[in-house]
Design an enzyme around this catalytic site. Structure first.
Site, PDB file in Angstrom:
ATOM      1  N   CYS A   1      38.614  45.124  55.973  1.00 43.32           N
ATOM      2  CA  CYS A   1      38.481  43.886  56.786  1.00 43.32           C
ATOM      3  C   CYS A   1      39.641  43.429  57.692  1.00 43.32           C
ATOM      4  O   CYS A   1      39.850  44.132  58.523  1.00 43.32           O
ATOM      5  CB  CYS A   1      37.823  42.774  56.061  1.00 43.32           C
ATOM      6  SG  CYS A   1      37.249  41.346  56.824  1.00 43.32           S
TER       7      CYS A   1
ATOM      8  N   GLU B   1      33.900  45.861  47.866  1.00 45.53           N
ATOM      9  CA  GLU B   1      34.135  45.251  46.606  1.00 45.53           C
ATOM     10  C   GLU B   1      33.051  44.049  46.474  1.00 45.53           C
ATOM     11  O   GLU B   1      32.700  43.764  45.060  1.00 45.53           O
ATOM     12  CB  GLU B   1      35.591  44.683  46.425  1.00 45.53           C
ATOM     13  CG  GLU B   1      35.902  43.351  47.386  1.00 45.53           C
ATOM     14  CD  GLU B   1      36.080  43.528  48.907  1.00 45.53           C
ATOM     15  OE1 GLU B   1      35.812  44.717  49.580  1.00 45.53           O
ATOM     16  OE2 GLU B   1      36.631  42.621  49.513  1.00 45.53           O
TER      17      GLU B   1
ATOM     18  N   SER C   1      43.711  31.470  18.869  1.00 41.71           N
ATOM     19  CA  SER C   1      42.729  30.266  19.324  1.00 41.71           C
ATOM     20  C   SER C   1      41.570  30.523  18.693  1.00 41.71           C
ATOM     21  O   SER C   1      40.765  29.533  18.814  1.00 41.71           O
ATOM     22  CB  SER C   1      42.709  30.141  20.869  1.00 41.71           C
ATOM     23  OG  SER C   1      42.244  31.258  21.489  1.00 41.71           O
TER      24      SER C   1
ATOM     25  N   HIS D   1      32.965  44.510  53.247  1.00 40.61           N
ATOM     26  CA  HIS D   1      33.640  44.250  51.891  1.00 40.61           C
ATOM     27  C   HIS D   1      32.820  45.369  50.856  1.00 40.61           C
ATOM     28  O   HIS D   1      32.067  44.829  50.233  1.00 40.61           O
ATOM     29  CB  HIS D   1      33.527  42.996  51.547  1.00 40.61           C
ATOM     30  CG  HIS D   1      34.436  42.225  52.421  1.00 40.61           C
ATOM     31  ND1 HIS D   1      35.721  42.099  51.967  1.00 40.61           N
ATOM     32  CD2 HIS D   1      34.427  41.488  53.413  1.00 40.61           C
ATOM     33  CE1 HIS D   1      36.529  41.222  52.923  1.00 40.61           C
ATOM     34  NE2 HIS D   1      35.384  40.920  53.947  1.00 40.61           N
TER      35      HIS D   1
ATOM     36  N   VAL E   1      39.013  35.305  22.551  1.00 36.45           N
ATOM     37  CA  VAL E   1      38.843  36.750  23.084  1.00 36.45           C
ATOM     38  C   VAL E   1      40.247  37.209  23.284  1.00 36.45           C
ATOM     39  O   VAL E   1      40.664  38.112  22.694  1.00 36.45           O
ATOM     40  CB  VAL E   1      38.037  37.272  24.155  1.00 36.45           C
ATOM     41  CG1 VAL E   1      38.025  38.603  24.524  1.00 36.45           C
ATOM     42  CG2 VAL E   1      36.629  36.611  23.928  1.00 36.45           C
TER      43      VAL E   1
END
Ligand code: XMP
Length: 510
Positions: free
Chosen positions: A79, A169, A221, A167, A224
């Site tokens: 881009c 992605e 915590s 794009h 993950v």
């Protein structure tokens, strides 16, 4: 040495997505701002130029120094990157006349360049630009077009430089990953050796070398990130890792006990600290959302500090910081890079702790954290848990917090979350929880008038919490859940469902 790819960021909202796609190809990459590059480009096997909110025609257009890159290394402009390489090297970029936002299909593809290997002429691509490349410099060859965009892709003769206007992605570019693979693997010859196992191996070795025989303290915590960070450190330094799991009294129902047991079962050196009373006392009477957050954050630091002082000779503090938290962002005006977010939960750690920081996950994305956790054998249920905010129920109880309100919300939340699991909906939702509203409403139970609390249920779809959509949960499920809550949780007589997206709303209510 790990081969790596450099992504030069010009401030596009999609830059992180490029990095995630590259990582999906098992290729290690790093994002760096074009205007404060602190790394040596020689260390990178290939370079990708990101998109940008800027126009090459603007006064403040990013103008990267590519003297060590262009013509010397495989280079892919995306881009803005494509427009930059055209405009400043003898071509012409101007405002586009047609709509160039959204889906388009390739209408011409030159397969000789190998960038489009395995990608057919009609392949769908995602466009998002208002400028267009009107003419290419002399030694540039067009290699793809769409109906509206003549120069949708090109290559530079005599260089390993390629550029695309669309794009790859973005998921809507159906063959985007293939294109990135063609560039990185087939053209740039980058090794696909970035796997969860290789990450674990190199990280454990690096942690051993960095920390040596020092003691490390880490706040678990139940989420993950901190769990995966702990397991990596445990592999590296074993009992020299001291984990502290604080019950702030604002966790989910039975969470403290069950997660602590789980951690112990994993062999972690963990101490559970029940500080519920301390938090609730500090919060008493406070209704202001920001003040509540500050009190909870401050209390956490006090408790954590008290506990780590009980350990002798601790040198390091480990944090579960992940890559999106540390990527330097290119600010919208193209000025020097601005914000680096501090980690939500232990961000404001006081100087007097004087600990060195170790962050085993600072170069990986959330989905990679999960993959790494899986490869180390962490319970999939723990890895699949919804995000839960550090201040917990404290920002889901609107207004002031009391032990009774916490109890009510924990019960409501448990009905909702267990229901989602029973209906097979839990894994389809990114995050879910309940809010206790600071209002009473009139109801009728049997022959009696009631005047009790209202709760709101919230379930959202998201990828990173930055934007979110409310989830269209089945009416039958909502009906069953509402009945269960009102019939079983004393103090609640009304349930509503939150149908606001973020933005303009946020995920949490406070
Ligand atoms: P909002 O409410 O800003 O939330 O849309 C976005 C995501 O961040 C979580 N969140 C927090 N997480 N400490 C955390 O660890 C916090 O102070 C905090 N505030 C919000 C929220 O649960 C959602 O996933």
């Amino acid at each position: 040495m790990q081969q790596k790819v450099l992504i030069l960021d010009f401030g596009s909202q999609f830059t992180q997505l490029i990095a995630r796609r590259v990582r999906e190809l098992n290729i290690y990459c790093e994002i760096h701002p074009y205007n404060s590059l602190k790394v040596d480009v020689d260390d990178y096997k290939a370079v990708i130029l990101s998109g940008s909110p800027h126009s090459v025609r603007g006064e403040d257009a990013p103008k990267p120094d590519l003297s060590k890159i262009k013509g010397k290394k495989p280079l892919l402009g995306v881009c803005y990157g494509a427009q930059y390489l055209a405009h400043f090297f003898g071509g012409k970029v101007g405002a586009s006349k047609t709509r160039e936002y959204g889906r388009a299909n390739l209408s011409f593809v030159d397969h000789a360049s190998h960038l489009f290997d395995g990608i057919e002429k009609d392949s769908q691509v995602w466009m998002s630009h208002s400028d267009t490349i009107l003419s290419l410099p002399e030694n540039y060859t067009k290699i793809a077009s769409t109906h509206d965009v003549e120069n949708a892709a090109y290559r530079i003769e005599g260089e390993e430089t390629y550029a695309i206007q669309f794009h790859p992605e973005v998921y809507h570019s159906t063959d985007g990953l293939t294109l990135l693979k063609n560039f990185l693997v087939n053209i740039a010859d980058v090794a696909q050796d970035w796997t969860p196992d290789s990450f674990v191996e190199t990280t454990v070795a690096a942690l051993k070398a960095k920390v040596g025989n020092d003691k490390v303290v880490l706040g678990l915590s139940g989420g993950v990130d901190s769990t995966v960070a702990a397991v990596l450190l445990d592999k590296a330094i074993g009992k020299n890792l001291h984990c502290i799991f604080v019950n702030n009294g604002l966790l989910r129902k039975n969470e403290f006990e069950s997660v602590l047991k789980q951690y112990e079962g994993m062999g972690l050196n963990v101490k559970g600290v029940d500080a519920s009373d301390r938090f609730l006392t500090a919060l008493a009477g406070e209704a202001d959302p920001e003040k509540k957050r500050k009190i909870i954050g401050g209390c956490f630091i006090d408790v954590f500090d008290d506990e780590s002082h009980k350990l002798t000779d601790v040198k390091w503090l480990a944090q579960g910081t992940i890559y999106p938290d540390v990527i330097e962002s290119v600010s919208a005006n193209g000025g020097p890079s601005a914000t680096i977010k501090s980690h939500h939960n232990v961000g404001g750690l006081p100087d007097f702790m004087k600990l060195k920081i170790v962050e085993p996950l600072r170069m990986i994305f959330k989905d990679e954290v999960r993959r790494v956790g899986k490869s180390m054998g962490i319970d999939p249920e723990l890895l699949g848990r919804h995000p839960f905010p550090g201040p917990g129920m404290g920002i889901r109880i609107l207004g002031d917090i009391t032990a009774e309100k916490v109890r009510i919300l924990q019960e409501v939340d448990a009905v909702f979350i267990n229901g989602l699991k029973a209906w097979g909906l839990y894994d389809k939702v990114w995050q879910a929880g309940a809010m206790l509203l600071p209002v009473n409403s009139v109801g009728v139970m049997g022959d009696e008038r009631t005047y009790e609390k209202v709760v709101a249920l919230r379930a959202v779809e998201s990828t990173d919490g930055m934007t979110a959509d409310w989830v269209d949960l089945p009416y039958k499920f909502l009906q069953e859940t509402s009945n269960k809550i009102i019939n079983n949780v004393k103090g609640v007589n009304r349930v509503v469902y939150d149908i606001s997206s973020k933005p303009p709303a946020t995920i949490e209510w406070e």
